[in-house]
Scaffold this active site. Structure first.
Site, PDB file in Angstrom:
ATOM      1  CG  HIS A 525       7.499   5.677   6.954  1.00 46.60           C
ATOM      2  ND1 HIS A 525       8.309   6.682   6.503  1.00 46.60           N
ATOM      3  CD2 HIS A 525       6.265   5.952   6.459  1.00 46.60           C
ATOM      4  CE1 HIS A 525       7.598   7.526   5.757  1.00 46.60           C
ATOM      5  NE2 HIS A 525       6.360   7.099   5.728  1.00 46.60           N
ATOM      6  CG  HIS A 526       4.710   1.615  12.074  1.00 40.88           C
ATOM      7  ND1 HIS A 526       3.404   1.697  11.712  1.00 40.88           N
ATOM      8  CD2 HIS A 526       5.007   2.769  12.709  1.00 40.88           C
ATOM      9  CE1 HIS A 526       2.901   2.855  12.113  1.00 40.88           C
ATOM     10  NE2 HIS A 526       3.852   3.529  12.720  1.00 40.88           N
TER      11      HIS A 526
END
Ligand SMILES: Cc1cc2nc3c(=O)[nH]c(=O)nc-3n(C[C@H](O)[C@H](O)[C@H](O)COP(=O)(O)OP(=O)(O)OC[C@H]3O[C@@H](n4cnc5c(N)ncnc54)[C@H](O)[C@@H]3O)c2cc1C
Ligand SMILES: *[C@@H]1O[C@H](CO)[C@@H](O)[C@H](O)[C@H]1NC(C)=O
Ligand SMILES: *[C@@H]1O[C@H](CO)[C@@H](O)[C@H](O)[C@H]1NC(C)=O
Ligand SMILES: CC(=O)N[C@H]1CO[C@H](CO)[C@@H](O)[C@@H]1O
Length: 598
Positions: A525-526
């Site tokens: 979930h950068h």
């Protein structure tokens, strides 16, 4: 004979699938593109596909969507069934990033580097993700708003979630938190019986069974998925591939290398890109929108002279705007906890190999090929007093299988003890995730060559509070695994006794910390590297209308604008960003019918 029948069947099914999905090459331009467009969007991912499709609804506007990867229809076996999500990893459809070696985490990973897959295809990472559909906590968005992201409070973003949604779950059709008719279908797909056992175990501990996309995230839910009749609802398929739009040109295999910005009037004028080994330039009459994802959007801005001035000077890039691009990198970390069971409830390798399952999927879109294995998910507060007052601390995601394939870059000896060696054993894996990490990382350039990987340093678990929260979550997981519901399945916490942490007393805080720092892994979930917020806040890169500060004609729309990562999986919030960005660019309010009084 059997073989001939099977081949005919498979061919017929392939045709049927093609028929169901329409002509996927709609909008894809084969020859030369025009010299000028009103809008150019870089990156056809979760957000970029949405922006391009919505802007093209104004028929007098010409839109170009540049995508570095190919078409999802080239490899249906990778992109249709969510069960096959890992097929595209480490192929031409994956950017395959590796982080810098981590100092406080990833001890069990090869080179202490985390492997970050990212989709490189029409639809971007929405083509390879786990299809879990999660919007985040209302408290996340209200906090964004309170920090100066005007217009991004929960009440204002909810209509954009609703606009993009096509709810297929019967019991939620009448809920004010859901809507029908949007592009992204939301359904459960195949769910195993384990789901019931886990929901019951949650209830035993006093947690409600809820819809975590409804009024409150808190509690246990069956996992809603971005799936239409068992087929992945990627943004490439749903927003771009289904409808012909004459004013939209999609150029595939087109790699943007630089945004041309006029230094005298600080205006973004056009995009340099490479296609078939040749360099091209295309002009934007109105605006350029960057949707290359957290990593590549940041790299592209830096290469174009927008970033921290000292860093750009170091790399011999003329500074056009001094902004903190690449800072504020955030990601969710999770701990995979494996639980063996003594009943045949989960999904094993034999199930995956079964011809019956393949047939069931091809004919009806049902069976295990219509799941990403994610059955159940819980959002939990470490302190009950915080329920209804703030976002949850922990997310648990229960997969109906024992993790056995090492796609996580673990060292061989870690994979050998942690992961399951016999892929036909039954059990499930709990991904215990941090919802709101305190650790912050950064992305910087290695060089000014656009083909070079940037340096990615998430600095996982450098803030002690993240470890404390994860330990708190493990304490809840222990209680859950000790409920009669789990005991009856033969679940035993001892399964998580790992030799590489055996210098600590099993189940002590120190033991769990050791485990967290060894096997804690990215939830992919950068986000956060082009932080949105008030113009006068020096930590922000874009204003609340997503305009790059100090530059005209340039916006960012992807996960990088999140000022803080949301609680939970981020694909739906990224799509919401795409929807809202399109309205802001068009100067239109297309969501009045989706405003609800809740
Ligand atoms: C393995 C995995 C599983 C996941 N599972 C889930 C899940 O179950 N649920 C969930 O909600 N989220 C999940 N996520 C996260 C979610 O899918 C992503 O956060 C989201 O898709 C990011 O969207 P984006 O628009 O920011 O970027 P992307 O979707 O990555 O889009 C970027 C696009 O831009 C293109 N591009 C980049 N650079 C250039 C360039 N220079 N020129 C031209 N084109 C370029 C890329 O090829 C890509 O198509 C998962 C992610 C991964 C990797
Ligand atoms: C981000 O999170 C931090 C830490 O919880 C908080 O202090 C800050 O206000 C948040 N900012 C935004 C924009 O949500
Ligand atoms: C599974 O294990 C539990 C706990 O040991 C036991 O009570 C139960 O009978 C077992 N079930 C089966 C089907 O073996
Ligand atoms: C500008 C750009 O898009 N650059 C890069 C995106 O990320 C990959 C993987 O790190 C690089 O190889 C690209 O050159």
């Amino acid at each position: 004979m059997y073989g001939v029948v099977l081949t005919c069947l498979v061919l017929a099914l392939a045709l049927y699938f093609a028929y169901r999905q329409g002509d996927p090459m709609h909008n894809v331009i084969q020859g030369h593109i025009d010299k000028e467009y009103d809008y150019i969007i870089v990156g056809a991912g979760s957000a970029g596909s949405v922006v391009a499709a919505r802007l093209s609804e104004d028929s007098d506007i010409k839109v170009l969507l540049l995508e570095a990867g190919g078409h999802y229809s080239e490899r249906p076996s990778f992109f249709q069934s969510p069960l096959m999500w890992a097929m595209a990893l480490k192929t031409e459809y994956d950017w395959e990033y590796y982080t810098e070696p981590q100092e406080k985490s990833s001890f069990g990973l090869k080179g202490q580097r985390s492997y970050w897959p990212r989709g490189r295809v029409l639809g971007g990472t929405s083509c390879i993700n786990g299809v879990q559909y999660t919007r985040g906590s209302s408290f996340d968005f209200d906090e964004w708003e309170a920090a100066g992201c005007t217009g991004w409070g929960y009440k204002e973003v909810l209509p954009y979630f609703l606009k993009s949604e096509d709810i297929h779950i019967e019991s939620l059709k009448s809920s004010p938190y859901h809507s029908q008719g949007g592009p992204i279908a939301v359904s459960y797909g195949h769910v195993t019986e384990l789901n019931d056992h886990i929901l019951k175990a949650g209830q035993r501990l006093g947690y409600d069974v809820t819809d975590y996309n409804g009024k409150d995230q808190h509690g246990f839910s069956s996992v809603p998925k971005s799936l239409r009749d068992g087929v992945r609802s990627s943004t490439g398929l749903e927003y771009i591939g289904k409808k012909q739009m004459r004013n939209l040109h999609v150029s595939l295999q087109s790699f943007a290398t630089k945004i041309q910005i006029d230094e005298s009037d600080k205006t973004a004028k056009g995009v340099y890109y490479i296609k078939d080994g040749r360099k091209y330039y295309v002009k934007a009459r109105r605006e350029i929108i960057l949707s290359g994802g957290t990593i590549n959007t940041s790299q592209l801005l830096l290469l174009s002279g927008i970033g921290p001035s000292s860093h750009l000077k170091e790399k011999n890039i003329p500074v056009i705007a001094d902004l903190p691009v690449g800072q504020n990198l955030q990601d969710h970390v999770y701990i995979p906890l494996l639980s063996h069971i003594n009943q045949s409830l989960s999904i094993t390798r034999d199930d995956v190999k079964s011809y019956w399952m393949k047939l069931l999927y091809a004919l009806l879109g049902k069976g295990i090929y219509s799941t990403s294995l994610l059955d159940t998910s819980a959002f939990l507060h470490l302190e009950k007093a915080n329920v209804g007052k703030r976002y949850p601390d922990i997310q648990m995601i229960f997969s109906a299988t024992l993790f056995s394939v090492n796609v996580l870059n673990y060292e061989d000896h870690i994979a050998h003890t942690l992961l399951n060696s016999d892929a036909n054993q039954h059990g499930f894996t709990t991904a215990l995730c941090l919802t709101r990490p305190f650790s912050r990382g950064q992305i910087t350039l290695k060089s000014n060559d656009p083909f070079d990987h940037p340096n990615i340093d998430p600095k996982y678990l450098e803030d002690e509070r993240d470890v404390k929260t994860l330990i708190g979550g493990i304490r809840i997981w222990e209680k859950l695994m000790e409920t009669p519901e789990m005991k009856a399945l033969g679940v035993d916490i001892d399964r998580m006794k790992m030799p590489f942490c055996s210098n600590h007393k099993f189940r002590s805080d120190e033991y769990w910390e050791c485990l967290i720092r060894h096997i804690g892994i990215t939830e992919y979930h950068h986000s956060g590297t082009c932080k949105m917020g008030p113009i006068d806040d020096t930590s922000t890169v874009v204003d609340p209308e997503l305009r790059v500060k100090g530059i005209k004609g340039l916006r960012v729309a992807d996960a990088s604008v999140f000022p803080n990562v949301t609680s939970g999986n981020i694909n739906a919030p990224v799509i919401m960003v795409g929807e809202k960005a399109a309205d802001m660019i068009r100067g239109k309010d297309t969501v009045s019918e989706f405003r609800r009084n809740i």
